[in-house]
Design an enzyme around this catalytic site. Structure first.
Site, mmCIF file in Angstrom:
data_model
loop_
_atom_site.group_PDB
_atom_site.id
_atom_site.type_symbol
_atom_site.label_atom_id
_atom_site.label_comp_id
_atom_site.label_asym_id
_atom_site.label_seq_id
_atom_site.Cartn_x
_atom_site.Cartn_y
_atom_site.Cartn_z
ATOM 1 N N HIS A 363 36.585 35.648 -9.725
ATOM 2 C CA HIS A 363 37.610 35.894 -8.502
ATOM 3 C C HIS A 363 38.962 35.224 -8.738
ATOM 4 O O HIS A 363 39.812 34.896 -7.877
ATOM 5 C CB HIS A 363 36.853 35.109 -7.427
ATOM 6 C CG HIS A 363 35.675 35.716 -6.900
ATOM 7 N ND1 HIS A 363 35.647 36.763 -5.950
ATOM 8 C CD2 HIS A 363 34.371 35.549 -7.297
ATOM 9 C CE1 HIS A 363 34.350 37.035 -5.392
ATOM 10 N NE2 HIS A 363 33.645 36.475 -6.387
ATOM 11 N N LYS A 554 46.289 31.917 4.801
ATOM 12 C CA LYS A 554 45.927 32.016 3.758
ATOM 13 C C LYS A 554 45.746 30.324 3.323
ATOM 14 O O LYS A 554 46.596 29.537 3.593
ATOM 15 C CB LYS A 554 46.140 32.751 2.342
ATOM 16 C CG LYS A 554 47.608 32.517 2.407
ATOM 17 C CD LYS A 554 48.067 33.524 1.334
ATOM 18 C CE LYS A 554 48.332 34.757 1.949
ATOM 19 N NZ LYS A 554 47.854 35.763 1.148
ATOM 20 N N ARG A 555 44.738 29.853 2.130
ATOM 21 C CA ARG A 555 44.777 28.502 1.750
ATOM 22 C C ARG A 555 46.423 28.151 1.141
ATOM 23 O O ARG A 555 46.866 29.135 0.772
ATOM 24 C CB ARG A 555 43.863 28.447 0.636
ATOM 25 C CG ARG A 555 42.288 28.416 1.000
ATOM 26 C CD ARG A 555 41.980 26.993 1.952
ATOM 27 N NE ARG A 555 41.981 26.037 1.019
ATOM 28 C CZ ARG A 555 41.071 25.047 0.803
ATOM 29 N NH1 ARG A 555 39.851 25.402 1.083
ATOM 30 N NH2 ARG A 555 41.277 24.045 0.106
ATOM 31 N N LYS A 560 50.567 31.044 -4.055
ATOM 32 C CA LYS A 560 50.571 31.902 -2.850
ATOM 33 C C LYS A 560 52.023 31.770 -2.251
ATOM 34 O O LYS A 560 52.477 32.669 -1.352
ATOM 35 C CB LYS A 560 49.611 31.404 -1.854
ATOM 36 C CG LYS A 560 48.180 31.727 -2.284
ATOM 37 C CD LYS A 560 47.056 31.242 -1.246
ATOM 38 C CE LYS A 560 45.503 31.506 -1.976
ATOM 39 N NZ LYS A 560 44.916 32.608 -1.772
ATOM 40 N N THR A 662 42.445 39.236 0.563
ATOM 41 C CA THR A 662 41.540 40.250 1.547
ATOM 42 C C THR A 662 42.168 40.078 2.812
ATOM 43 O O THR A 662 42.121 40.967 3.786
ATOM 44 C CB THR A 662 40.093 39.589 1.596
ATOM 45 O OG1 THR A 662 40.145 38.184 1.670
ATOM 46 C CG2 THR A 662 39.057 39.951 0.511
ATOM 47 N N LYS A 666 42.886 42.898 6.087
ATOM 48 C CA LYS A 666 42.687 42.532 7.629
ATOM 49 C C LYS A 666 43.998 42.958 8.434
ATOM 50 O O LYS A 666 43.887 43.594 9.415
ATOM 51 C CB LYS A 666 42.176 41.190 7.900
ATOM 52 C CG LYS A 666 40.806 41.033 7.245
ATOM 53 C CD LYS A 666 40.346 39.541 6.999
ATOM 54 C CE LYS A 666 39.327 39.093 5.980
ATOM 55 N NZ LYS A 666 39.219 37.688 5.703
HETATM 56 C C1 26W Z 1 35.650 25.217 -8.857
HETATM 57 C C2 26W Z 1 36.718 25.085 -7.765
HETATM 58 C C3 26W Z 1 36.661 26.667 -7.236
HETATM 59 C C4 26W Z 1 36.482 27.029 -5.861
HETATM 60 C C5 26W Z 1 36.419 28.111 -5.439
HETATM 61 C C6 26W Z 1 37.303 27.470 -7.966
HETATM 62 C C7 26W Z 1 37.691 28.800 -7.617
HETATM 63 C C8 26W Z 1 37.172 29.035 -6.191
HETATM 64 C C9 26W Z 1 37.353 30.543 -5.789
HETATM 65 C C10 26W Z 1 37.209 31.463 -6.563
HETATM 66 C C11 26W Z 1 38.651 30.811 -5.022
HETATM 67 C C12 26W Z 1 38.853 31.855 -4.411
HETATM 68 O O1 26W Z 1 38.277 32.031 -3.169
HETATM 69 N N1 26W Z 1 39.360 33.038 -4.948
HETATM 70 C C13 26W Z 1 39.648 34.078 -3.980
HETATM 71 O O2 26W Z 1 38.582 35.080 -3.844
HETATM 72 C C14 26W Z 1 39.239 36.049 -3.072
HETATM 73 C C15 26W Z 1 37.747 36.992 -2.991
HETATM 74 O O3 26W Z 1 37.691 37.886 -4.241
HETATM 75 C C16 26W Z 1 40.169 36.996 -3.789
HETATM 76 O O4 26W Z 1 40.457 37.964 -2.576
HETATM 77 C C17 26W Z 1 41.401 36.126 -3.799
HETATM 78 O O5 26W Z 1 42.278 36.661 -4.438
HETATM 79 C C18 26W Z 1 40.989 34.738 -4.745
HETATM 80 O O6 26W Z 1 41.924 33.693 -4.634
#
Ligand code: 26W
Length: 836
Positions: A363, A554-555, A560, A662, A666
């Site tokens: 992701h 978004k975060r 971003k 995502t 929406k």
């Molecule tokens: C290790 C800490 C950590 C925690 C969460 C690293 C990475 C993450 C996630 C992968 C971050 C995340 O939410 N990524 C998002 O995933 C979405 C679903 O696929 C995508 O639509 C977003 O572009 C992506 O930033």
């Protein structure tokens, strides 16, 4: 699939009224007149949950007796959002429930507002998992979503003087009526200790792990109903408990803390969600969390498999397990440990089953988000798993040495053990080697994975790689969030789009129907007025529903580029100050999003947005033509208020950084028009809606590669652009921050000297494209047409389409066919279209 004929509207308002009153008495123990809102909410939730129990039990029976393959979705995060209204909608019982309560002078919406949101995730990844669970149930695919039952979810965000403040999320303080603790399915999970070998009675050398301590995992199941198909899957979330919760001997010895030490230590494992998004904390507790829920989940799937009387050697024929990023990838050596040490299989056989069981979804491309565990930490916590990883690694690298003779660098890059600096365990490498399938979450992202992050693996194992473009569930993000637009669409094209979003294409027939256009515009405006009212009530800021609602939620993260949005607003402000009589389409900029507590620059971005808001919202020269609102505590519930009310969807990340996104989907399906870069899913949204219905700007990934090669000097862009200079200088002279020249210094220095996300390079393109947006909006007919076409062409972005692709290409489970993409859309090269 268990598509059982559901007795239409079996759930009557009488049934709900008597269920509600009986739960008030028997479950809550309060008569209606003396019950509080939260007690009434609990009574109703139990009543609705009762309706799901029958189907829930049948669903399990269906897994058990029919020889169906079950999907095990392993995710460290889930953002399901509030259950009550979603489950009522799925049961087609909303109106009968509303009626039942009205007869008791109770308002359903008042009760729904009492539901605390299960914030068991950070952002995109966690919400995607929830959309997937909704689609799996609606498509009637047997599946279990496995995860962690954090006692405290994502922090609640408050804004104090423009700064984010985090508050503990006590979502369980009044209990959770939607979950059931399952007593007979708890498991023990070991940590630390040591390993030893022994010779088994067939003279074979075997390994044994003697953990230093054990924790008990107790499952809590939440029903996940399909949409009006009588099918219910479950979300099984594990909470940690002490194997021995009270040490009487310590107590008798007067060591009271000692008596409860094990309890406290054990429960810590599922105490709280790590609030970092896209940044690997690398903390010991996080690895313990990951191993804890993954081990419980695999032990549970092996138990369910054996309950069927099937041999363990057929495990991969029964279960398809998807790893939601690398967070549960410890599952690969854990399944090997179970098959080798407990089921006593040989290595090859165990490895074959393991590889055939797992799929891995990546992701993110951000290097800082890729999990690399310090090897000493890993060895101390999971000594047996490290041994197994060494063996997996050795066997794989041997194959790669034969395949790429003499290419030591490649071997070093592909190794699961990082040798540079502190030795580490590279979880992405393990996840790729241990899975039969690897996918990205949007076409561009999957291509970049193959070209960069996982290039070596793609060259060695090309067939494993595929793309699965994300999607979102229209049940929550249109029908639940936007009833006015949904009923307008139902009226125009029927209701098939509820379970087949491609049907929205039928809306194209109405783009030149002025009556429909007018109704579409009025519906959107009424929804904007509702958000306007909410903003005034909660933030005390007046906004004009006639203005352009330009939204970025978004975060908060530098890639971003919420600060690019803020710099543009400052440039508009300067324009208005410079020439108050300029023709200007009034705009309301709405922001929302949490910053990871330790992410200083992200918190400064929030401060910048709030500072710009204070400035423009209170400047008489602006005369209300510009408003900026930062809505605190952005989450699923707030998202349901915001997505339907947008005119403009801000998707402005640096090209190559947003894996998919995502929120963009929406916004689109609710009729918002996107201003965005060629990044993540924006590329496919633009392909689907057509370039005339998308405001594109900015550098592409190729442009950025070239500039990077040549050496990017952000200063030049500052010197070249008068608008940019005016804004940057204004900020550094404190002109926008009540004379405070220091507060944004760190951001300005970074932008002028490094600018890792190319804000300055994209500024002019962004501001000029934003001017086009303003002009387009002024032409209501054109805008409405663009809005309808964006919604009409959002069929691809339903999570039903995404799940169908996972089912057919990776999990190999049958799914009911859909009308599929209308002939003239861009076919998805990955999936073969199903004939009617
Ligand atoms: C290790 C800490 C950590 C925690 C969460 C690293 C990475 C993450 C996630 C992968 C971050 C995340 O939410 N990524 C998002 O995933 C979405 C679903 O696929 C995508 O639509 C977003 O572009 C992506 O930033």
């Amino acid at each position: 699939m268990a598509q059982r004929a559901v007795k239409k509207n079996a759930i009557t308002s009488d049934g709900i009224r008597s269920g509600f009153l009986s739960h008030l008495t028997h479950t809550i123990g309060r008569p209606l007149e003396f019950s509080s809102m939260v007690e009434r909410y609990h009574a109703l939730s139990h009543t609705v949950r009762d309706q799901l129990m029958e189907q829930w039990i049948q669903a399990v029976e269906s897994y058990k007796n029919k020889n169906v393959r079950v999907v095990g979705y392993l995710s460290a995060e889930y953002l399901p959002g509030p259950h009550l209204m979603n489950d009522l909608q799925a049961l087609d019982a909303t109106e009968s429930c509303r009626e039942a309560l009205v007869s008791l002078q109770v308002d359903l919406d008042d009760l729904a507002r009492e539901e605390p949101e299960p914030g068991l995730g950070n952002g995109g990844l966690g919400r995607l998992a929830a959309c997937f669970m909704d689609s799996l149930a609606t498509l009637g695919v047997p599946a279990i979503g496995y995860g962690l039952r954090y006692e405290f979810g994502i922090f609640r965000q408050e804004i104090r003087d423009g700064w984010q403040v985090e508050r503990t999320d006590k979502w369980l303080q009044f209990g959770n009526p939607w979950e059931l603790p399952i007593m007979d399915a708890s498991f023990e999970v070991g940590f630390g200790g040591r390993t030893e070998t022994y010779t088994d009675d067939s003279g074979l050398v075997r390994w044994r792990w003697i953990p230093g301590r054990k924790v008990r995992g107790v499952p809590h199941d939440t029903p996940v109903p399909g949409y009006r198909n009588g099918f219910v899957n479950r979300l099984r979330l594990w909470s940690a408990e002490a194997v021995d919760s009270f040490d009487l001997s310590d107590f008798n010895a007067g060591d009271y803390m000692g008596a409860v030490r094990q309890k406290v230590e054990s429960e810590t494992i599922s105490k709280i969600l790590y609030p970092s998004d896209d940044n690997d904390a690398g903390k010991r507790l996080r690895l313990a969390q990951q191993y804890f829920f993954t081990s419980c989940s695999l032990q549970d799937m092996v138990r369910l498999h054996k309950l069927q009387g099937k041999p363990i050697t057929e495990f991969h024929q029964k279960w398809s397990i998807q790893l939601n990023d690398t967070h549960p990838s410890i599952g690969i050596p854990e399944l090997m440990r179970i098959l080798l040490d407990e089921e006593l299989l040989g290595w090859e056989e165990a490895w074959e089953i393991t590889q055939a069981t797992f799929g891995y979804t990546n992701h993110t491309l951000l290097p800082e988000a890729l999990e690399r565990w310090s090897l000493p930490l890993f060895a101390a916590l999971l000594p047996r798993h490290l041994e197994i990883i060494y063996e997996i690694n050795e066997r794989f690298l041997d194959r790669m040495r034969n395949r790429f003779p003499g290419d030591a660098d490649r071997i070093r890059r592909m190794s699961m053990i990082g040798e540079e600096g502190e030795r580490t365990v590279r979880m992405a490498n393990l996840a790729v080697v241990g899975s039969k399938a690897v996918n990205g979450v949007a076409e561009l992202h999957s291509d970049l994975l193959k070209q960069s992050t996982l290039r070596d693996f793609y060259e060695a194992l090309p067939d494993r790689f595929s793309n699965k473009t994300n999607g979102v569930t229209q049940r929550r993000w249109m029908m639940l969030a936007n009833p006015p637009l949904s009923s307008l669409i139902n009226e125009a094209i029927g209701t098939k789009w509820h379970t087949d979003l491609w049907e929205l294409r039928e809306l194209e027939r109405f783009v030149s129907d002025s009556a429909f256009l007018e109704r579409w515009r009025r519906t959107q405006e009424a929804t904007k007025a509702k958000l306007s009212q909410y903003i005034e009530e909660t933030q005390g800021i007046k906004t004009d529903p006639q203005s352009i609602f330009d939204i970025q939620v978004k975060r908060i993260h530098e890639y971003k580029r919420q600060h690019l949005n803020a710099l543009h607003i400052l440039s508009l402000y300067c324009q208005l100050k410079g020439n108050p009589n300029v023709t200007f389409t009034p705009r309301t900029f709405i922001f929302g999003g949490k910053a990871a507590p330790s992410y200083v620059m992200a918190k400064l971005i929030i401060k910048l947005i709030c500072t710009v808001g204070d400035l423009v919202n209170n400047d008489p020269d602006v005369k209300g033509r510009l408003k900026v609102v930062f809505l605190p505590d952005y989450n699923v519930s707030l998202g349901q208020r915001i997505y339907p009310a947008a005119d403009v969807s801000e998707q402005i990340s640096t090209a190559g950084k947003e894996a998919s996104g995502t929120g963009c989907m929406k916004f689109q399906m609710n009729g918002a028009v996107t201003i965005g870069t060629l990044d993540g899913a924006n590329v496919e949204i633009r392909k689907e809606v057509g370039q005339d219905n998308f405001f594109l700007f900015g550098l592409t990934t190729q442009d950025i590669d070239q500039i990077t090669q040549k050496g990017y000097r952000p200063q030049e862009f500052y010197e070249r652009s008068s608008k940019l200079r005016e804004v940057i200088d204004g900020l550094s002279e404190g002109r926008f921050s009540r004379g405070d020249r220091e507060v944004f210094r760190p951001m300005l220095d970074q932008l002028l000297n490094v600018d890792p996300y190319f804000l300055l390079a994209d500024f002019d393109s962004y501001t000029s494209t934003q001017a086009q947006v303003g002009a387009a909006y002024a032409d209501a007919k054109r805008w409405n047409r663009m809005s309808i076409l964006n919604s009409a062409r959002s069929g691809k972005f339903s999570s039903d389409r995404t799940i169908r692709e996972y089912c057919s290409d990776i999990w190999k489970v049958p799914v009911p066919s859909s009308s599929g993409a209308p002939k003239n859309t861009t076919p998805n090269p990955q999936t073969k279209r199903r004939s009617k």
